[in-house]
Design a protein around this motif. Structure first.
Motif, mmCIF file in Angstrom:
data_model
loop_
_atom_site.group_PDB
_atom_site.id
_atom_site.type_symbol
_atom_site.label_atom_id
_atom_site.label_comp_id
_atom_site.label_asym_id
_atom_site.label_seq_id
_atom_site.Cartn_x
_atom_site.Cartn_y
_atom_site.Cartn_z
ATOM 1 N N TYR A 76 -4.755 -2.263 0.062
ATOM 2 C CA TYR A 76 -5.111 -3.541 0.666
ATOM 3 C C TYR A 76 -3.808 -4.180 1.121
ATOM 4 O O TYR A 76 -2.867 -4.270 0.313
ATOM 5 N N TRP A 113 -15.842 0.361 1.390
ATOM 6 C CA TRP A 113 -15.465 1.606 0.712
ATOM 7 C C TRP A 113 -15.843 2.842 1.519
ATOM 8 O O TRP A 113 -15.120 3.839 1.518
ATOM 9 N N ALA A 148 -13.178 2.888 4.042
ATOM 10 C CA ALA A 148 -11.862 3.276 3.502
ATOM 11 C C ALA A 148 -11.798 4.764 3.145
ATOM 12 O O ALA A 148 -10.825 5.443 3.467
ATOM 13 N N HIS A 187 -4.664 8.408 -12.188
ATOM 14 C CA HIS A 187 -3.533 8.091 -13.070
ATOM 15 C C HIS A 187 -3.762 6.751 -13.770
ATOM 16 O O HIS A 187 -4.587 5.941 -13.355
ATOM 17 N N GLY A 188 -2.983 6.558 -14.834
ATOM 18 C CA GLY A 188 -3.093 5.307 -15.591
ATOM 19 C C GLY A 188 -2.352 4.174 -14.901
ATOM 20 O O GLY A 188 -1.833 4.340 -13.792
ATOM 21 N N TRP A 189 -2.307 3.047 -15.557
ATOM 22 C CA TRP A 189 -1.665 1.873 -14.968
ATOM 23 C C TRP A 189 -0.275 1.646 -15.541
ATOM 24 O O TRP A 189 0.014 2.031 -16.673
ATOM 25 N N VAL A 229 -5.151 8.803 -7.222
ATOM 26 C CA VAL A 229 -5.689 7.431 -7.232
ATOM 27 C C VAL A 229 -5.508 6.801 -8.605
ATOM 28 O O VAL A 229 -5.397 7.511 -9.613
ATOM 29 N N GLY A 230 -5.505 5.479 -8.651
ATOM 30 C CA GLY A 230 -5.479 4.785 -9.929
ATOM 31 C C GLY A 230 -6.831 4.918 -10.615
ATOM 32 O O GLY A 230 -7.854 5.135 -9.970
ATOM 33 N N ILE A 243 -5.469 4.136 0.313
ATOM 34 C CA ILE A 243 -4.925 3.229 1.318
ATOM 35 C C ILE A 243 -4.944 1.838 0.694
ATOM 36 O O ILE A 243 -5.914 1.447 0.046
ATOM 37 N N HIS A 270 -13.948 7.803 -5.751
ATOM 38 C CA HIS A 270 -13.425 9.074 -5.239
ATOM 39 C C HIS A 270 -14.121 10.293 -5.811
ATOM 40 O O HIS A 270 -13.973 11.388 -5.271
ATOM 41 N N ILE A 326 -10.249 3.264 -9.506
ATOM 42 C CA ILE A 326 -10.979 3.620 -8.286
ATOM 43 C C ILE A 326 -11.383 5.098 -8.268
ATOM 44 O O ILE A 326 -11.811 5.620 -7.250
ATOM 45 N N HIS A 338 3.375 -5.072 -6.015
ATOM 46 C CA HIS A 338 4.131 -5.045 -7.275
ATOM 47 C C HIS A 338 4.456 -3.598 -7.630
ATOM 48 O O HIS A 338 4.007 -2.660 -6.953
ATOM 49 N N TYR A 347 3.834 2.711 -7.959
ATOM 50 C CA TYR A 347 3.671 3.837 -8.866
ATOM 51 C C TYR A 347 2.921 4.992 -8.202
ATOM 52 O O TYR A 347 3.415 6.126 -8.161
ATOM 53 N N THR A 348 1.724 4.715 -7.651
ATOM 54 C CA THR A 348 0.933 5.784 -7.015
ATOM 55 C C THR A 348 1.750 6.459 -5.913
ATOM 56 O O THR A 348 1.752 7.684 -5.779
ATOM 57 N N ASP A 406 -5.886 -0.486 4.001
ATOM 58 C CA ASP A 406 -7.339 -0.667 3.955
ATOM 59 C C ASP A 406 -7.580 -2.120 4.387
ATOM 60 O O ASP A 406 -7.433 -3.031 3.583
#
Ligand code: ME8
Length: 506
Positions: free
Chosen positions: A15, A228, A231, A290-292, A260-261, A13, A268, A264, A21, A26-27, A52
């Motif tokens: 912020y 957290w 969330a 996943h990556g950025w 999730v990225g 979730i 999880h 974080i 951006h 992406y997620t 969140d």
């Protein structure tokens, strides 16, 4: 007992922000592609996202804007909803942590864990990073700064409640080892075990008293629940866990996939499973970190300000070009570079040339040579068998890749068939067949095969580029959704219009 035919997938979730951006998108785009793919496979899918909205960071921002935190989040939460709409995100649930059902569930979870002795009262002394809403010990800092975002941390000392992570450490390690698919990719699993769990888990501070924008602890009103804990509970509160109607919880939990990225994944795969163990609930099948998306080697991020509004890309290039680029360019699990030059190059080569031209040429030939009516006249040649085999095998390749979340490779496989179809045109030379009346039936067979390849690819593209898929099927004027080569149906083609224009690079 959860039915095997259900599939519950979540994004984190977000912020709430006025400045999302393309990294944030992406997620959500990947989760959307997976959710749509699972629906295509016949699963009863529940795809959840949300916002969140509690915590010190939001409270501070609201103060700066001179409004209450609730007014602040109410105003900007619409940004997320609008952005997901413009990206064609097909979520089934959108949870806000300020929703009543969520607030009540978090309070019940906190009470239950306290009654069970897994949450206890103590005093917190340590370091806190407000932007990340993360507690740190001095030894975890990198050059005195937050190891996640590199910003300053500050000391906090307050009465607080703690969650007994330490009690569950051994059980967690055992679970992770016995369920190799739980943390993915593999490298993240090793990182979690070696860097975070094995050195020893400290009990986690799960309440705050120094600010008030959070969910109050019912039996100790000075405390709000740590953001957290609040969330993470979203994944079950939205399904009605501990509420009067928990039928969706019974139906969908445990989640099949939390996407999730990588920054974080710690929450999880350590805090969340321990919360679930303490609640005597089954753990999700998989957490995938996943990556950025990076720009010039740096994470796209609010603090760096190194990005354009994603809506501008959608406006300039179209939603499916953006979705395609993000899904195709990054090999899942790794970091990937976002650049407009690369987006334009892929749009021109893959979408305008490989896909767009094929559709346009084939439908144009069908209209030109047969007034749009194309049947399979079965005047086959050796070369057809191989082509038809590749078309029929595509669904298996895509399934294989999607089962292991190799989304980019699944799309690549579809574009490989499109490339093969273009080659089939070069090999069969329809324009030469058209010169000889005796070859008319062969020509119609060739066009039929091409149309079938396009139809199957369009159906399989639906999870990734939903609008494009619909548009192609509309131009083919077909209702057939079968994912294999059909032997015998009749096309009555519409007039083609280009689905992707080449973008001129000025
Ligand atoms: O972390 N590339 O929310 P968030 C790829 N509220 N993904 C990126 C990214 C980038 N450059 N920047 C952000 C939170 N993301 C918490 C989650 S869940 C119980 C609570 C991804 O708004 C990031 O990795 O900071 C995360 O998966 C998502 O955007 C939301 O980030």
């Amino acid at each position: 007992m959860k039915n095997k035919n259900t599939y519950y997938i979540t994004t984190p979730i977000y912020y709430p922000s006025a400045n999302f951006h393309i990294g944030h998108c992406y997620t959500t785009i990947i989760a959307d592609a997976i959710a749509r793919y699972k629906r295509l496979e016949g699963y009863d899918v529940c795809f959840q996202t949300g916002t969140d909205e509690h915590g010190q960071k939001i409270e501070n921002k609201a103060k700066e804007s001179g409004v209450s935190p609730k007014e602040y989040v109410d105003e900007i939460v619409q940004n997320a909803i609008n952005l997901w709409d413009s990206l064609n995100i097909s979520y089934d649930k959108f949870l806000r942590t300020t929703d009543d059902i969520h607030v009540k569930t978090v309070q019940k979870i906190f009470e239950k864990l306290y009654e069970k002795g897994d949450i206890y009262k103590g005093e917190y002394k340590g370091l806190y990073c407000t932007p990340c809403e993360s507690f740190w010990t001095a030894s975890q800092l990198v050059e005195g700064k937050c190891p996640d975002c590199g910003r300053d941390v500050h000391e906090v000392k307050e009465e607080a409640y703690f969650l007994k992570l330490s009690k569950y450490q051994d059980r967690l390690v055992k679970y992770i080892e016995e369920h190799p698919g739980f943390i993915q990719p593999e490298s993240r699993k090793n990182e979690m075990i070696n860097n975070f769990i094995q050195p020893g888990l400290e009990d986690l501070c799960v309440s705050r008293t120094s600010f008030s924008w959070g969910i109050p602890v019912t039996f100790d009103q000075n405390h709000v629940v740590y953001v957290w804990l609040d969330a993470l509970s979203n994944y079950i509160s939205s399904l009605g866990y501990m509420s009067e109607d928990d039928s969706e919880f019974q139906k969908y939990w445990p989640a099949n996939l939390h996407l999730v990225g990588k920054e974080i994944i710690r929450f999880h795969t350590i805090v969340w499973p321990i919360m679930l163990m303490a609640l005597d609930l089954p753990l999700p099948q998989q957490v995938f970190g996943h990556g950025w998306l990076v720009i010039n080697g740096a994470k796209i991020s609010k603090s760096l300000g190194n990005y354009r509004d994603p809506r501008e890309y959608i406006c300039d290039y179209g939603v499916d070009a953006v979705r395609y680029f993000v899904l195709r360019e990054v090999s899942f699990g790794n970091d990937g570079t976002f650049s407009e030059e690369a987006l334009v190059a892929r749009t021109n080569a893959d979408l305008a040339n490989n896909l767009g031209n094929l559709v346009n040429r084939t439908i144009s030939m069908g209209n030109k040579y047969f007034n749009g009516s194309v049947k399979n006249l079965k005047i086959t040649e050796e070369i057809d068998a191989d082509f038809i085999h590749i078309i029929n095998d595509l669904v298996n390749v895509v399934r294989e890749k999607m089962n292991i979340l190799h989304v980019s490779e699944a799309i690549a496989a579809i574009f490989e068939v499109l490339r093969r179809a273009n080659k089939y045109i070069d090999e069969t030379t329809p324009w030469i067949l058209a010169k000889d009346d005796h070859l008319s039936d062969r020509l119609q067979t060739v066009l039929y095969n091409l149309l079938e390849s396009i139809r199957v690819c369009a159906c399989l593209l639906a999870p990734f580029m939903p609008d494009t898929s619909i548009e192609i099927l509309k131009q083919l004027n077909t209702q057939h959704q079968e994912l294999e080569y059909l032997d015998d149906h009749c096309y009555e083609l519409s007039q083609p219009t280009p689905i992707f224009q080449r973008i001129d690079v000025k």
